[in-house]
Design an enzyme around this catalytic site. Structure first.
Site, PDB file in Angstrom:
ATOM      1  N   GLU A 173       0.620  -1.327   0.138  1.00 14.98           N
ATOM      2  CA  GLU A 173      -0.048  -0.059   0.026  1.00 14.98           C
ATOM      3  C   GLU A 173       0.870   1.303  -0.006  1.00 14.98           C
ATOM      4  O   GLU A 173       0.549   2.049   0.781  1.00 14.98           O
ATOM      5  CB  GLU A 173      -1.103  -0.028   1.236  1.00 14.98           C
ATOM      6  CG  GLU A 173      -1.792  -1.398   1.316  1.00 14.98           C
ATOM      7  CD  GLU A 173      -2.787  -1.217   2.525  1.00 14.98           C
ATOM      8  OE1 GLU A 173      -3.065  -0.108   2.983  1.00 14.98           O
ATOM      9  OE2 GLU A 173      -3.316  -2.146   2.819  1.00 14.98           O
ATOM     10  N   ASN A 201      -5.798  -5.225  -1.841  1.00 14.12           N
ATOM     11  CA  ASN A 201      -6.194  -4.948  -0.742  1.00 14.12           C
ATOM     12  C   ASN A 201      -7.542  -4.167  -0.435  1.00 14.12           C
ATOM     13  O   ASN A 201      -7.243  -2.792  -0.652  1.00 14.12           O
ATOM     14  CB  ASN A 201      -5.266  -4.396   0.242  1.00 14.12           C
ATOM     15  CG  ASN A 201      -5.318  -4.745   1.543  1.00 14.12           C
ATOM     16  OD1 ASN A 201      -6.007  -5.760   2.275  1.00 14.12           O
ATOM     17  ND2 ASN A 201      -4.719  -3.994   2.314  1.00 14.12           N
TER      18      ASN A 201
END
Length: 673
Positions: free
Chosen positions: A402, A450
C-alpha cells in the site's frame, strides 16, 4: 533456520554456538538504575501492548559480560542478534563493533579483534526505536516496540567459515531450479568467509526424512580474502515433494567446508517443490491446482508485544491450521525464524513481506528519496532473502504494501527493489499489496488487491461489483491477482440493526464484522482465477496510534483476539468453509446474551450440510448450509431466559455422530416485537 551440526571432529575445530540471552542489565537513562533482564526483551510490553499512545520511543541500553576463553585465540568470534528494534549499536570493551538499522531481521558482527581472551568482556548494546526517516518501515500503524526482542548468541569458528557475512543467514542458498516427480536438480551457493586467499573443498550431503542419503557431492573453490561464493550442483532422483498442508515433506542438507582440515559446517532443513500462478486458473503447487486460503498475520501479542516463545508460535500456527487456512501473509516485516520453520513443518505457504510499507495517513508517506533510505532498503531486502531462502514454505517475497503516491515518486524505487530481489532469488515470485490503481501494479510478478469494503468504504457487497469489473476489464484481467480484505469486530459489541460503523471510532460490532466476511466469502466462492485469498487479520494487533479512536489502542480486525483467548464469530465462518475434517456447529452473536427484541434472527456457522435449531425445547426447523452459513429469521423469544440448541448429524467411522452447540439468550422486560 540453520541447525548446529555435531560431527566427529576435534572440538576446537568445530563451530561452537553459545546462547547469551540470560543475565543482561537494562536501563534507559542511568546505568545505576539498571535492572536484570533476559532476552528476548522489550521495554514496551506494558505500554505499547496495552495501547498507550505515548509509549517510549527512544534509546534503551543492554549490557552484560562474557568470558572469552583462552583457547579461542586464533579463532573467530561473532555476535548474532535475531531482532533489535530498530537501530542497534554494539560496543565491545568500549569499542564500536557495528551498527544495524532495521528492526525485523537477524544480524551479526565479528568481534574477534575486540576481545580480551582469558578475561571478562563487556558487551553493551544501544537500541533505539525512535522515529527515523532512513530506516524502513517509516510508515504503518503497527507498534514499534523496541528492545532486543529475540535471542542472541556467540558463534566461534575457525579462520575458514561458512556465511557470517553480516546478513544473518546460514551462508547457504539451496536452489532447486528444476523439480518434478522424476528429478530435482539445482545448486547450492555457499558463502565462504576467509581472512586470506586459500583453496577450500566443499561437501554437501542431503538426507531424507528417514535419514537416508539421497545426494552427496563435492566441489573445489579458490577463495579470495573476505567473502566469496562457491557452488555445489545437486541432483535428487524421484524426490518426495513438499505438497503444502497435504504432505509437507522435508529434507536435511549439510554442507561441510574444509581448507585441508575440517573448518566449518552448517545444516538446514528444506523442501523440494515447483509452483506457478496463472491469471485465469489460479495457483499451482507441483503442477496441481492448489487454492491458497490465507490469513494476514502481524507479529505481536497481548502482554509481551513482539516477544514470543516457540511454544506460543506453535499455538498460533495450530489456531491457523484449525481454521483450515493453508497460507499466511506475514505483514509488516519478518517474523521469528522459528515461525517459518513451523510453516515448513505444517505446510503453510508464506508470503513474506519486505520492509517497504505505505500508509493512508498524511503524516507517514513510507518513502523518502534519500540515499540512506535506499541503502537501508537494499540491506533489509538482502537480509530477508538470505535468512529465509531455504524455507520451502516461503514462495513469495513482498516488495511493497500500500505505497502512498504523494510526495516523492516511489515507482523507480519499487522497480529497483523488485529487480534486486529477483536477482537474489530467480525462482520465487514477487508480490505487491495494493489498494490503488495505476502502474505500481505492473511491477511485481503478482498483486494482492487489499480492500476495505464494508469497513472503511462502501458496503460489504461491493466486493462482488469489484470482482465483476476486474474480470470484465481486458487489461486488468490479465494481471495475476489475489484478494485481501478485513473489518474490525470487538467481542461483546453487538448491533441489533447492523450498519457500517465509523472506522475511526470505537464502535465495531462483532456481528457487523461477520456480515462483512459473509459477503466476501459468498462473492469469492468458486473464483478460480485469484491465486490466493488473504483474510485480514488472523489476530488483533497493537496499533497504539489508534488509541484515541479504538479502545486499548488495538486494531480489531483479527479473527481472534490479541490474547488468543477468543475466536470471534468470523473465525468459525472460515472454519466452516476451509476445515472439512472437524465437524462442528457454532451459534453466532451469543456473546451479547441480553436482547430487547422478542423476534430474533439466529445465525449458525457449520461445515455440515444441514442443522436443526431448537429453542426452549421446540424445533424451529432445519436449514441447508450455504457457504457455511445457516440462518433462521423470525425466531420468537419468551421473556427471561431462552435456551438455544443447534445440532447436526454426520457420519464418522461407520457410525453417526451428533455435533451440537448451545447458548442462552435473555429477553429483557418490555421486549418489543
Amino acid at each position: 533456520m540453520c541447525l548446529l551440526v555435531a560431527l566427529a571432529v576435534p572440538a576446537l575445530r568445530a563451530r561452537e554456538v553459545y546462547d547469551i540471552g540470560r543475565g543482561w542489565k537494562f536501563y534507559t537513562a542511568d546505568w545505576r538504575d539498571s535492572v536484570r533482564v533476559d532476552l528476548p526483551h522489550t521495554w514496551n510490553d506494558s505500554d505499547a501492548a496495552v495501547g498507550r499512545v505515548d509509549y517510549y520511543r527512544g534509546a534503551g541500553n543492554y549490557f552484560r559480560y562474557v568470558q572469552a576463553r583462552p583457547e579461542w585465540r586464533g579463532r573467530r568470534v561473532f555476535v548474532r542478534f535475531y531482532g533489535a528494534g530498530t537501530v542497534a549499536d554494539l560496543m565491545v570493551n568500549g569499542r564500536h563493533a557495528g551498527e544495524h538499522r532495521g528492526g525485523n531481521n537477524a544480524f551479526e558482527f565479528e568481534i574477534t579483534d575486540l576481545l580480551d581472551y582469558g578475561k571478562k568482556n563487556l558487551l553493551w548494546v544501544i537500541v533505539d526505536n525512535g522515529t527515523r526517516l532512513d530506516v524502513l518501515p517509516t510508515a504503518g500503524e503497527d507498534n514499534v516496540y523496541g528492545g532486543l526482542y529475540r535471542g542472541a548468541e556467540l558463534i566461534v569458528t575457525g579462520p575458514t567459515a561458512i556465511g557470517l557475512d553480516g546478513y544473518g543467514g546460514c551462508g547457504v542458498l539451496f536452489t532447486a531450479e528444476s523439480v518434478d516427480t522424476l528429478k530435482a536438480s539445482g545448486r547450492a551457493a555457499v558463502t565462504v568467509n576467509v581472512p586470506d586467499s586459500r583453496h577450500v573443498q566443499l561437501r554437501m550431503v542431503v538426507r531424507d526424512a528417514r535419514d537416508s542419503v539421497v545426494f552427496e557431492g563435492n566441489a573445489k573453490h579458490k577463495a579470495g580474502a573476505g567473502i566469496s561464493v562457491a557452488t555445489v550442483p545437486f541432483e535428487i532422483a524421484r524426490p518426495h515433494l513438499w505438497q503444502g498442508t497435504e504432505d509437507p515433506y522435508l529434507y536435511t542438507a549439510t554442507v561441510v567446508l574444509s581448507d585441508g582440515t575440517f573448518a566449518d559446517s552448517v545444516s538446514f532443513r528444506t523442501g523440494l517443490r515447483s509452483f506457478a500462478a496463472d491469471p485465469a486458473r489460479g495457483f499451482f503447487l507441483n503442477g496441481v491446482r492448489y487454492p491458497l486460503r490465507g490469513v494476514v498475520l502481524w507479529r505481536d501479542r497481548a502482554g509481551s508485544g513482539p516477544v514470543a516463545t516457540e511454544e506460543q508460535l506453535r499455538r498460533d500456527v495450530a489456531i491457523i491450521r484449525e481454521m483450515g487456512a493453508n497460507a499466511v501473509r506475514v505483514a509488516g516485516g519478518t517474523h521469528h525464524p522459528a515461525f517459518y520453520d513451523l510453516c515448513d513443518e505444517e505446510g503453510l505457504v508464506v508470503l513474506a513481506d519486505g520492509p517497504f510499507i505505505g500508509t493512508s495517513t498524511l503524516d507517514g508517506r513510507g518513502y523518502f528519496a534519500t540515499d540512506r533510505f535506499r541503502d537501508n532498503a537494499r540491506q533489509q531486502f538482502r537480509e530477508l532473502v538470505y535468512q529465509h531462502y531455504n524455507n520451502p514454505s516461503v514462495l513469495f517475497w513482498g516488495i511493497f504494501a500500500e505505497p502512498e503516491m504523494m510526495g516523492d515518486n516511489p515507482i523507480p524505487f519499487i522497480e529497483e527493489m523488485n529487480g534486486l530481489v529477483k536477482s537474489l532469488d530467480p525462482v520465487r515470485l514477487t508480490v505487491g499489496v495494493s489498494n490503488k490503481d495505476g502502474e505500481v501494479n505492473r511491477i511485481t510478478d503478482l498483486i494482492v488487491w487489499n480492500h476495505a469494503f464494508g469497513w472503511k468504504t462502501g458496503l460489504p457487497g461491493d466486493i462482488a461489483i469489484w470482482r465483476d469489473q476486474l474480470r470484465g476489464d481486458p487489461v486488468w484481467n490479465k494481471v495475476r491477482s489475489a484478494v485481501s480484505y478485513r473489518a474490525e469486530g470487538i467481542p461483546g459489541q453487538y448491533a441489533a440493526r447492523p450498519v457500517r460503523g465509523e472506522p475511526y471510532g470505537g464502535w465495531h460490532p462483532e456481528n457487523w464484522q461477520s456480515a462483512v466476511h459473509e459477503a466476501h466469502v459468498e462473492a469469492l466462492a468458486g473464483e478460480e482465477a485469484f491465486w490466493a485469498v488473504f483474510v485480514g487479520d488472523m489476530f488483533d494487533h497493537g496499533a497504539a496510534r489508534t488509541a484515541a479512536r479504538n479502545p486499548k489502542g488495538l486494531d480489531y480486525c483479527g479473527l481472534v483476539t490479541f490474547d488468543r483467548s477468543v475466536r470471534k464469530d468470523a473465525y468459525w465462518l472460515y472454519k466452516a468453509n476451509w476445515n472439512r475434517t472437524e465437524p462442528f456447529v457454532h451459534i453466532a452473536s451469543v456473546r451479547n446474551g441480553r436482547r430487547s427484541d422478542a423476534v430474533q434472527s439466529v445465525t449458525i456457522y457449520s461445515n455440515l450440510p444441514v442443522a436443526e435449531l431448537v429453542v426452549n425445547g421446540e424445533s424451529v426447523g432445519t436449514r441447508v448450509a450455504r457457504g457455511g452459513v445457516m440462518r433462521w429469521d423470525g425466531v420468537r423469544l419468551r421473556q427471561g431466559d431462552n435456551a438455544l440448541r443447534v445440532f447436526a448429524v454426520t457420519a464418522a467411522d461407520d457410525d453417526y455422530l451428533t455435533v451440537e452447540d448451545t447458548a442462552r439468550l435473555t429477553l429483557l422486560p418490555g421486549g418489543r416485537l
